[in-house]
Enzyme design. Structure first.
Site, PDB file in Angstrom:
ATOM      1  N   ARG A   1       6.598  21.704  26.264  1.00 50.69           N
ATOM      2  CA  ARG A   1       5.249  21.426  26.242  1.00 50.69           C
ATOM      3  C   ARG A   1       4.693  21.295  24.911  1.00 50.69           C
ATOM      4  O   ARG A   1       5.200  22.458  24.118  1.00 50.69           O
ATOM      5  CB  ARG A   1       4.303  22.256  27.029  1.00 50.69           C
TER       6      ARG A   1
ATOM      7  N   ASN B   1       7.707  33.448  45.229  1.00 49.66           N
ATOM      8  CA  ASN B   1       7.302  32.772  44.001  1.00 49.66           C
ATOM      9  C   ASN B   1       8.024  31.467  44.526  1.00 49.66           C
ATOM     10  O   ASN B   1       8.987  30.954  44.066  1.00 49.66           O
ATOM     11  CB  ASN B   1       7.773  33.270  42.724  1.00 49.66           C
TER      12      ASN B   1
ATOM     13  N   ARG C   1       2.935  34.633  44.811  1.00 49.18           N
ATOM     14  CA  ARG C   1       2.402  34.065  43.266  1.00 49.18           C
ATOM     15  C   ARG C   1       1.585  32.860  43.835  1.00 49.18           C
ATOM     16  O   ARG C   1       2.176  31.862  44.408  1.00 49.18           O
ATOM     17  CB  ARG C   1       3.547  33.961  42.493  1.00 49.18           C
TER      18      ARG C   1
ATOM     19  N   HIS D   1      -0.289  32.708  33.513  1.00 48.67           N
ATOM     20  CA  HIS D   1       0.504  33.804  33.289  1.00 48.67           C
ATOM     21  C   HIS D   1      -0.362  35.152  33.345  1.00 48.67           C
ATOM     22  O   HIS D   1      -0.036  36.045  32.872  1.00 48.67           O
ATOM     23  CB  HIS D   1       0.999  33.831  31.821  1.00 48.67           C
TER      24      HIS D   1
ATOM     25  N   GLU E   1       6.684  40.073  36.409  1.00 49.47           N
ATOM     26  CA  GLU E   1       5.483  39.847  37.182  1.00 49.47           C
ATOM     27  C   GLU E   1       5.764  40.259  38.680  1.00 49.47           C
ATOM     28  O   GLU E   1       4.814  40.129  39.557  1.00 49.47           O
ATOM     29  CB  GLU E   1       5.540  38.265  37.062  1.00 49.47           C
TER      30      GLU E   1
END
Ligand code: ADP
Length: 411
Positions: free
Chosen positions: A254, A12, A104, A193, A397
């Site tokens: 965010r 990743n 990823r 996601h 993940e």
């Protein structure tokens, strides 16, 4: 690939970091399927700085975490350092047991609806998507190129964050703006996601003892970044993030949903530049903008001490979550389960309790004792009588990327 090649390295790659895991996907001799055994996990951060850091844990040998600090110039140097750490444990990347490297990749646009073996054309397409993922795709590409140079003979697989959401119907994916303009610039809702939403929705079905095709699930991925998705019979039908990961829920830094006119106002009235607005909405908003903290533990501690700003930040966070639970209940028509996952979703019992409080009419409730249990296992936290199951389902993940990668190279 040889029959003994059962290991997958998951990478990743971020702009200044590389997270990695080496997993063995050997089928369980008893059960037949593989849960994926983690052999090593680690992280290289602050790449390009003087104080780069590599933390490596060799799980296979039961060894302690090893940390090294010192300058690591770029991704190539980072991956070489990782390879050296793995070699020291007898898990080198030159091993014939390594079947593939799974990457990823954040943005796969509309083209990549499934994991894909990377060749020149695929890499070019990932590059073509840089304008819609300027922060993420370049780092992912660097990671892929570096890994290819290290093991050119090995299949490299891209697993896209957006792929799971490509099943969204057009009416959920399209913004209500001029069609020609939207299409010319590939402006639409992609969602992110996806690897987590796919994994968690499937695990939730498993927890209910059902096939994913039989259940409708609302997945709430609440980490530093946060997103919700509506999953009908195993397929995503809506999700809260859009063209970029800025839309939707209130996140660590965010804003999530906002009237786009706020951005004009900030430029015209507050005199901010395009970049100022970008930084404000992506880095200085959400929980951090509201109360100065983005760690839910710290926010809860402040609330317990009577801090009003922390309280308001929490209430805004929860209010947005509730709105999405309501919206996705309407989208799905029938909801079998609401699943909480990621750092906040897995650990913050007060968030889970507050998010479903008052939603009994919608069949939602949380049992206080079950909600208080701390565990790394998927579990139900709703009372027996509740019509909708509420679950905590830890996401993974890396395992999902390893499974998808391994399945693809063995297909
Ligand atoms: P990322 O989006 O960076 O992958 P994670 O899924 O790891 O994020 O979530 C990180 C967030 O999880 C932290 O910012 C913090 O708010 C929250 N978190 C982690 N542990 C706890 C805990 N024990 N209680 C409450 N919140 C937690």
């Amino acid at each position: 690939m040889t029959a003994t090649a059962t290991r997958v390295l998951v990478l990743n790659s971020g702009s200044s970091s590389v997270k990695y895991q080496l997993l063995d996907m050997k089928p369980d001799p008893v059960g037949g399927s593989t849960a994926g055994t983690r052999l090593a996990v680690g992280l290289v951060e602050r790449i390009g700085e003087e104080t780069s850091r590599l933390a490596h844990t060799p799980l296979a040998t039961g060894g302690d975490k090893r940390e090294t600090e010192g300058p690591i110039a770029d991704h190539e140097a980072a991956l070489k350092a990782v390879a050296a750490e793995l070699s020291a444990d007898g898990l080198g990347l030159d091993s014939p047991q390594l079947a593939a490297i799974g990457h990823r990749v954040v943005h796969g646009g509309l083209k990549f609806t499934a994991p894909t073996v990377i060749d020149d054309a695929v890499l070019k397409e990932i590059e073509r998507l840089v304008p819609v993922a300027p922060l993420h795709n370049p780092a992912n590409i660097t990671g892929i190129r570096t890994a290819q140079a290290l093991r050119p003979d090995l299949p490299q697989v891209a697993v896209f964050d957006t792929a799971f959401h490509t099943t969204m119907p057009e009416y959920a994916a399209r913004y209500a703006i001029d069609v020609e303009t939207a299409d010319a610039h590939r402006i639409r809702r992609y969602g992110f996601h996806g690897t987590s939403h796919a994994y968690v929705s499937r695990k939730t079905a498993e927890l209910l003892g059902k096939d994913p095709s039989e259940v409708n699930v609302i997945v709430l991925h609440l980490g530093n970044g946060a997103s919700a998705s509506a999953v009908a019979g195993g397929r995503c039908v809506d999700t809260s993030m859009g063209l970029t990961p800025l839309e939707g829920l209130v996140m660590g830094t965010r804003s999530g949903d906002i009237d786009p006119a706020v951005t004009f106002h900030l430029k015209r009235v507050a005199g901010m530049s395009e970049d100022d607005v970008d930084v404000l909405l992506n880095k200085k908003s959400g929980l951090v903008g509201l109360c100065g903290d983005n760690d839910m533990r710290e926010i809860r501690r402040r609330i317990d001490e009577g801090d009003e700003r922390a309280r308001l930040a929490f209430d805004i966070y929860i209010h947005r979550l509730k709105k999405y639970i309501g919206a996705y209940t309407a989208v799905l028509g029938r909801v079998d389960a609401v699943a909480f996952t990621a750092g906040v979703g897995e650990n913050a019992a007060p968030v889970r309790a507050a998010a479903v409080a008052g939603l009994e009419e919608m069949g939602l409730a949380v049992d206080a004792d079950l909600n208080a249990v701390r565990s790394g296992e998927p579990r139900l936290i709703s009372p027996e009588y509740a019509r909708v199951a509420v679950a905590v389902v830890p996401t993974d993940e890396e395992l999902e990327i390893a499974q998808q990668t391994y399945a693809l190279v063995n297909a």
